[in-house]
Scaffold this motif. Structure first.
Motif, mmCIF file in Angstrom:
data_model
loop_
_atom_site.group_PDB
_atom_site.id
_atom_site.type_symbol
_atom_site.label_atom_id
_atom_site.label_comp_id
_atom_site.label_asym_id
_atom_site.label_seq_id
_atom_site.Cartn_x
_atom_site.Cartn_y
_atom_site.Cartn_z
ATOM 1 N N ARG A 9 0.820 -1.211 0.000
ATOM 2 C CA ARG A 9 0.000 0.000 0.000
ATOM 3 C C ARG A 9 0.854 1.260 0.000
ATOM 4 N N HIS B 100 -3.204 -3.806 8.368
ATOM 5 C CA HIS B 100 -2.240 -2.937 7.691
ATOM 6 C C HIS B 100 -1.321 -2.281 8.718
ATOM 7 N N TYR C 40 -11.554 7.368 6.835
ATOM 8 C CA TYR C 40 -10.531 6.329 6.985
ATOM 9 C C TYR C 40 -11.010 5.228 7.925
ATOM 10 N N VAL D 139 -12.345 2.831 5.040
ATOM 11 C CA VAL D 139 -11.118 2.139 4.638
ATOM 12 C C VAL D 139 -10.760 1.025 5.612
ATOM 13 N N ASN D 140 -10.718 1.343 6.901
ATOM 14 C CA ASN D 140 -10.328 0.339 7.890
ATOM 15 C C ASN D 140 -11.434 -0.678 8.137
ATOM 16 N N THR E 15 -14.276 -1.668 4.201
ATOM 17 C CA THR E 15 -13.492 -2.329 3.156
ATOM 18 C C THR E 15 -13.096 -3.743 3.561
ATOM 19 N N ALA F 32 -5.896 6.570 3.174
ATOM 20 C CA ALA F 32 -5.427 5.379 3.879
ATOM 21 C C ALA F 32 -4.265 5.758 4.786
ATOM 22 N N LYS F 33 -4.331 5.343 6.023
ATOM 23 C CA LYS F 33 -3.295 5.662 6.996
ATOM 24 C C LYS F 33 -2.020 4.890 6.678
ATOM 25 N N TYR G 143 -1.960 10.241 5.706
ATOM 26 C CA TYR G 143 -2.751 9.468 4.766
ATOM 27 C C TYR G 143 -2.148 9.537 3.367
ATOM 28 N N LEU H 33 -5.866 6.080 -1.921
ATOM 29 C CA LEU H 33 -6.143 4.751 -2.467
ATOM 30 C C LEU H 33 -7.276 4.862 -3.481
#
Length: 511
Positions: free
Chosen positions: A41, A152, A432, A436-437, A440, A482-483, A500, A503
């Motif tokens: 990533r 991640h 996020y 995302v976390n 997703t 995305a972190k 961040y 993505l």
């Protein structure tokens, strides 16, 4: 979506670890997956496929890397003059460290050690699980399922580098359960705020003292700091209480089912990005933050959605080291007949998970979104509250058929309030954590089990029905934030200093 099971590397890679080949190979695979996720990533650039595997360019060292799988990448290989060379976990750590030195111009000796510690912790956990039956309670099983952990993060299972014997008895991933230690703190030293009455139900303090429960590992870690207080009588040992108390996925937070209360303690151990100490500034801000969240959800038109952090107690001479925070249990907050499950456990998988048995992914996912999304957007849009709605802070309750009926959020420490943070920064953090976390990962886990299922139209529909000004731009944006946990840890940034990178956005039509 391709599903790749965790498989051990070849046997000749195992001997360096000092544990048996089967455990060593599986520990390598578990530890490699989140580290590879970070590398792919944050650093690598995709260049194509070869032999059914994805190939990436590592620009720092000008090397090629290939892996199997997508959600949990496995079997890393680096291109050499002699062809593709398989990497065990130690080799992967060496590769990542070299790549980051090239990229950043910085050296870091601590993070590679944490990566190796994380892998060795997984090996110890696997060995402990082999001799321990998993818990019968599905909620506890979901909280204690996380062998991979943060998907991640380069070292999600690191436990401070000490020998396993020092932390394994308290590890949720080893299905630990143990009583809390009871201390008496002299009354004139006690500092508390909020409702801490649940602590007094755990036992009886002698005259002149107040009850102060402690995590056994916490006392081990703080032994030198507390020795003088035990010697002069400011602290006394009162035995233990609440047998059957067990650690949640957060390690330092325990659930006491007999009292239906969560207790969060200080641990001077780095777990993922932060030293898990109850810091004074966070405790002093607790009542304001928790009150704001509670007020937001009092007006929410739906099932209760917040497990409040109702107060803390400590001793003034060891304010952070001895602090204990009292969090609401389920009480009347949980819908009748519903079973709470940790969202991170759903992502990782555990025996009895509803993801494993659902035959209607569209219906299940629509129900999940209807529970998990509205409380977060309501709190933000109506009350300026930014929940840290990631996988480990989210409990999703399911009915007898395994269908989601309620979401409960927790952890006031991670909450941000507007205008303490600018609205734009608050929204980025919310996207996020929630999208995302959280979403997703659940979407990918569901799609992995149901070939051809596309989870993203349902997410778009759920988000679009909420009157939040930022949502149209989110649905049209080409990217999501995305972190960067790998780069954050390598450069020594503060754990709360989120950075961040963009993505590709699966919410965008046509992606």
């Amino acid at each position: 979506m391709e599903r790749v099971d965790l498989m051990p590397p070849p046997a000749d890679d195992d001997s360096a670890h000092g544990d048996d080949p089967a455990t060593a190979g599986l520990a390598d695979a578990y530890a490699a997956a989140p580290l590879l996720n970070c590398l792919l990533r944050e650093v690598a650039r995709p260049v194509g496929r070869e032999g059914g595997q994805r190939v990436y360019h590592l620009p720092g060292g000008d090397r090629l890397l290939r892996v199997r799988g997508t959600r949990r990448p496995a079997a890393p290989e680096v291109r050499t003059r002699d062809g593709w060379h398989r990497l065990d976990h130690a080799g992967l750590v060496e590769l990542v460290a070299d790549e980051l030195r090239h990229r950043t111009g910085l050296s870091n000796h601590d993070l590679p050690a944490e990566m190796l510690d994380s892998r060795d912790a997984v090996a110890a956990l696997l060995a402990a699980r082999a001799r321990t039956a998993p818990p019968a309670d599905p909620y506890r099983r979901s909280e204690q399922s996380l062998l991979t952990g943060h998907t991640h993060h380069p070292a999600p299972k690191a436990r401070g580098g000490g020998p396993a014997a020092g932390w394994l008895p308290w590890a949720p991933e080893a299905y630990a359960a143990f009583p809390v230690t009871l201390l008496g703190a002299r009354e004139d030293t006690v500092v508390e705020e909020g409702d801490t009455s649940a602590l007094d139900a755990l036992g009886t303090a002698p005259p002149g003292y107040r009850l102060l429960p402690a995590h056994p590992w916490q006392l081990d870690l703080a032994a030198a700091e507390l020795a003088a207080a035990f010697a002069d009588g400011r602290l006394v040992h009162l035995g233990s209480a609440a047998p059957g108390t067990w650690p949640t996925a957060a390690v330092r937070t325990l659930y006491a089912p007999g009292h239906d209360v969560f207790l969060k303690f200080s641990l001077d151990v780095r777990i993922t990005n932060d030293i898990r100490r109850l810091w004074r500034h966070d405790l002093l801000a607790l009542r304001r933050t928790d009150t704001a969240v509670s007020a937001a959800f009092e007006t929410f038109d739906g099932p209760p959605a917040w497990l409040g952090d109702r107060g803390y107690r400590t001793a003034g001479f060891a304010f952070e080291a001895l602090a204990v925070l009292v969090r609401d249990g389920f009480g009347d907050r949980l819908l009748p007949g519903a079973t709470p499950l940790l969202a991170a456990g759903l992502s990782e998988g555990f025996e009895g998970s509803p993801l494993e048995r659902t035959t209607d992914p569209e219906g299940w996912w629509t129900a999940y979104l209807a529970c998990a999304v509205p409380p977060v957007l309501w709190a933000f849009a109506r009350h300026g509250v930014v929940l840290e709605a990631h996988l480990q802070n989210t409990l999703v309750a399911v009915d007898a058929d395994g269908v989601p009926v309620q979401a409960l959020y927790r952890d006031a420490e991670g909450v941000k309030l507007l205008p303490d943070v600018p609205r734009e920064a608050g929204w980025e953090r919310l996207v996020y954590c929630l999208v995302v976390n959280h979403l997703t990962e659940i979407a990918a886990a569901l799609a992995e089990r149901h070939a051809g299922f596309d989870p993203w139209p349902a997410v778009r529909r759920e988000l679009a029905r909420h009157d939040v000004p930022e949502i149209p731009a989110l649905l049209a944006s080409p990217t999501l934030p995305a972190k960067t946990n790998l780069l954050l840890r390598w450069t020594g940034a503060d754990g709360a200093d989120a950075r961040y990178l963009p993505l590709p956005n699966p919410l965008r039509e046509g992606t």
